[in-house]
Write a protein that holds these residues in place. Structure first.
Motif, PDB file in Angstrom:
ATOM      1  N   UNK A 157      -5.551 -13.765 -22.460  1.00 35.02           N
ATOM      2  CA  UNK A 157      -6.970 -13.910 -22.151  1.00 35.02           C
ATOM      3  C   UNK A 157      -7.555 -12.617 -21.596  1.00 35.02           C
ATOM      4  N   UNK A 158      -6.828 -11.977 -20.684  1.00 36.71           N
ATOM      5  CA  UNK A 158      -7.322 -10.756 -20.047  1.00 36.71           C
ATOM      6  C   UNK A 158      -6.803  -9.482 -20.718  1.00 36.71           C
ATOM      7  N   UNK A 159      -5.937  -9.661 -21.727  1.00 36.83           N
ATOM      8  CA  UNK A 159      -5.345  -8.517 -22.429  1.00 36.83           C
ATOM      9  C   UNK A 159      -4.679  -7.548 -21.451  1.00 36.83           C
ATOM     10  N   UNK A 160      -3.820  -8.095 -20.603  1.00 39.13           N
ATOM     11  CA  UNK A 160      -3.078  -7.271 -19.652  1.00 39.13           C
ATOM     12  C   UNK A 160      -1.641  -7.759 -19.557  1.00 39.13           C
ATOM     13  N   UNK A 161      -0.716  -6.822 -19.523  1.00 40.44           N
ATOM     14  CA  UNK A 161       0.716  -7.103 -19.368  1.00 40.44           C
ATOM     15  C   UNK A 161       1.244  -6.505 -18.068  1.00 40.44           C
ATOM     16  N   UNK A 162       0.344  -6.194 -17.160  1.00 36.22           N
ATOM     17  CA  UNK A 162       0.703  -5.495 -15.926  1.00 36.22           C
ATOM     18  C   UNK A 162       0.944  -6.494 -14.798  1.00 36.22           C
ATOM     19  N   UNK A 163       2.004  -6.254 -14.044  1.00 34.55           N
ATOM     20  CA  UNK A 163       2.317  -7.027 -12.847  1.00 34.55           C
ATOM     21  C   UNK A 163       2.077  -6.139 -11.623  1.00 34.55           C
ATOM     22  N   UNK A 164       1.271  -6.616 -10.703  1.00 33.55           N
ATOM     23  CA  UNK A 164       0.961  -5.866  -9.481  1.00 33.55           C
ATOM     24  C   UNK A 164       2.023  -6.119  -8.429  1.00 33.55           C
ATOM     25  N   UNK A 165       2.794  -5.092  -8.097  1.00 35.03           N
ATOM     26  CA  UNK A 165       3.734  -5.197  -6.989  1.00 35.03           C
ATOM     27  C   UNK A 165       3.033  -4.884  -5.683  1.00 35.03           C
ATOM     28  N   UNK A 166       3.193  -5.752  -4.696  1.00 34.18           N
ATOM     29  CA  UNK A 166       2.600  -5.520  -3.376  1.00 34.18           C
ATOM     30  C   UNK A 166       3.718  -5.364  -2.351  1.00 34.18           C
ATOM     31  N   UNK A 167       3.983  -4.121  -1.991  1.00 34.90           N
ATOM     32  CA  UNK A 167       5.084  -3.771  -1.089  1.00 34.90           C
ATOM     33  C   UNK A 167       4.518  -3.023   0.119  1.00 34.90           C
ATOM     34  N   UNK A 168       3.933  -3.709   1.095  1.00 36.02           N
ATOM     35  CA  UNK A 168       3.281  -3.014   2.208  1.00 36.02           C
ATOM     36  C   UNK A 168       4.281  -2.257   3.080  1.00 36.02           C
ATOM     37  N   UNK A 169       4.042  -0.946   3.186  1.00 42.05           N
ATOM     38  CA  UNK A 169       4.937  -0.058   3.940  1.00 42.05           C
ATOM     39  C   UNK A 169       4.263   0.292   5.259  1.00 42.05           C
ATOM     40  N   UNK A 170       4.870  -0.131   6.357  1.00 40.51           N
ATOM     41  CA  UNK A 170       4.210  -0.007   7.661  1.00 40.51           C
ATOM     42  C   UNK A 170       3.893   1.436   8.009  1.00 40.51           C
ATOM     43  N   UNK A 171       4.724   2.366   7.564  1.00 46.52           N
ATOM     44  CA  UNK A 171       4.486   3.764   7.926  1.00 46.52           C
ATOM     45  C   UNK A 171       3.306   4.384   7.179  1.00 46.52           C
ATOM     46  N   UNK A 172       2.686   3.637   6.266  1.00 47.54           N
ATOM     47  CA  UNK A 172       1.520   4.137   5.541  1.00 47.54           C
ATOM     48  C   UNK A 172       0.209   3.817   6.262  1.00 47.54           C
ATOM     49  N   UNK A 173       0.293   3.148   7.420  1.00 43.66           N
ATOM     50  CA  UNK A 173      -0.902   2.672   8.105  1.00 43.66           C
ATOM     51  C   UNK A 173      -0.880   3.062   9.583  1.00 43.66           C
ATOM     52  N   UNK A 174      -2.087   3.053  10.168  1.00 41.75           N
ATOM     53  CA  UNK A 174      -2.206   3.309  11.603  1.00 41.75           C
ATOM     54  C   UNK A 174      -1.949   2.054  12.426  1.00 41.75           C
ATOM     55  N   UNK A 175      -2.136   0.894  11.810  1.00 39.23           N
ATOM     56  CA  UNK A 175      -1.961  -0.365  12.528  1.00 39.23           C
ATOM     57  C   UNK A 175      -1.620  -1.469  11.543  1.00 39.23           C
TER      58      UNK A 175
END
Length: 272
Positions: A15-33
């Motif tokens: 339907x959306x013509x997409x074969x992509x899977x979004x990985x969500x791997x939050x890395x604490x050291x990438x943020x201030x809080x």
């Protein structure tokens, strides 16, 4: 009975013509809080939702954040369900007997019903049964590790061992109902093995394939057409760092990266 996971994934792919899977791997050291981590992770999910076929939270990054991280995982899953995004929980669980059954209850039933889970077969094929049964009962799926994306996979997966796993999965899938030719038993095959993908597609004729390794691990979207059925369904390709942190914590950069990966996958299909 909830909708069959593989059928939902196929419908969204076409339907959306997409074969992509979004990985969500939050890395604490990438943020201030942690507040910034939460806001950014949920914002990337929302902004990329129409570009991707599914979402894949990697449980290790949420577990590393302790109880707060598990609460965030629940928020991510709730948000994905509200967006009608199929969820693959990437945990690579595998154990024996009652412990395997407990893992299956934890991640494939209750509030996670209908989600898919990555599982590890290397403790023996009977250890997969609690996961397969829970997936069947909840309309979900399992994605079994067959040939992973890391260079060291050949230490244990070479010498025909991955092929044996694939044969066992195909035999087990033959005893399950199919929807649009797809089983609830999927397989993980690294996108870092592009020249082998047609072989794995042939050996796993009913398995939805999950291909990790796009972006940061070096796989190229344009090289992966061999994993798909003729109609362009049957597989999803995951990218995590290459989307979520495409340019620091810029959400629009994440969307642009996701669009680029999606378009690259589609271009590869058009050329085959």
């Amino acid at each position: 009975m909830p909708a069959h996971f593989a059928a939902r994934l196929r419908t969204r792919t076409l339907t959306l013509n997409t074969r992509l899977c979004l990985g969500l791997d939050p890395r604490e050291d990438a943020y201030h809080s942690r507040a910034e981590l939460r806001t950014h992770t949920l914002a990337v999910l929302d902004a990329c939702a129409e570009v991707v076929a599914c979402v894949k939270p990697q449980l290790a990054f949420y577990e590393a954040l302790g109880l707060w991280g598990m609460e965030l995982l629940e928020e991510v899953c709730d948000a994905a369900r509200a967006l009608d995004l199929p969820i693959i929980l990437d945990a690579k669980r595998g154990d024996i007997g009652s412990t395997a059954a407990a893992y299956a209850r934890a991640w494939l039933s209750g509030q996670h019903a209908g989600a898919a889970l990555t599982v590890n077969p290397w403790l023996g094929f009977e250890t997969l049964e609690p996961f397969i049964e829970a997936a069947q009962q909840g309309g979900g799926a399992v994605f079994v590790l067959v040939k992973t994306s890391n260079p060291g996979q050949a230490d244990l997966q070479g010498g025909g061992h991955s092929e044996r796993v694939a044969a066992k999965l195909t035999a087990r899938a033959s005893r399950l109902p199919l929807e649009h030719g797809l089983s609830s038993i999927g397989a993980v095959v690294g996108a870092t093995h592009p020249h082998e993908l047609a072989q794995w597609r042939s050996q796993l004729p009913h398995a939805p394939l999950l291909l990790p390794g796009l972006g940061a691990q070096g796989a190229k979207a344009e090289d992966l057409a061999g994993a798909f059925f003729p109609d362009g369904s049957g597989a999803v390709v995951s990218a995590s760092r290459g989307i979520q942190y495409a340019s620091g914590n810029d959400v629009q950069a994440a969307v642009s990266a996701a669009q680029s990966f999606r378009d690259g996958l589609n271009a590869g299909l058009e050329r085959r």
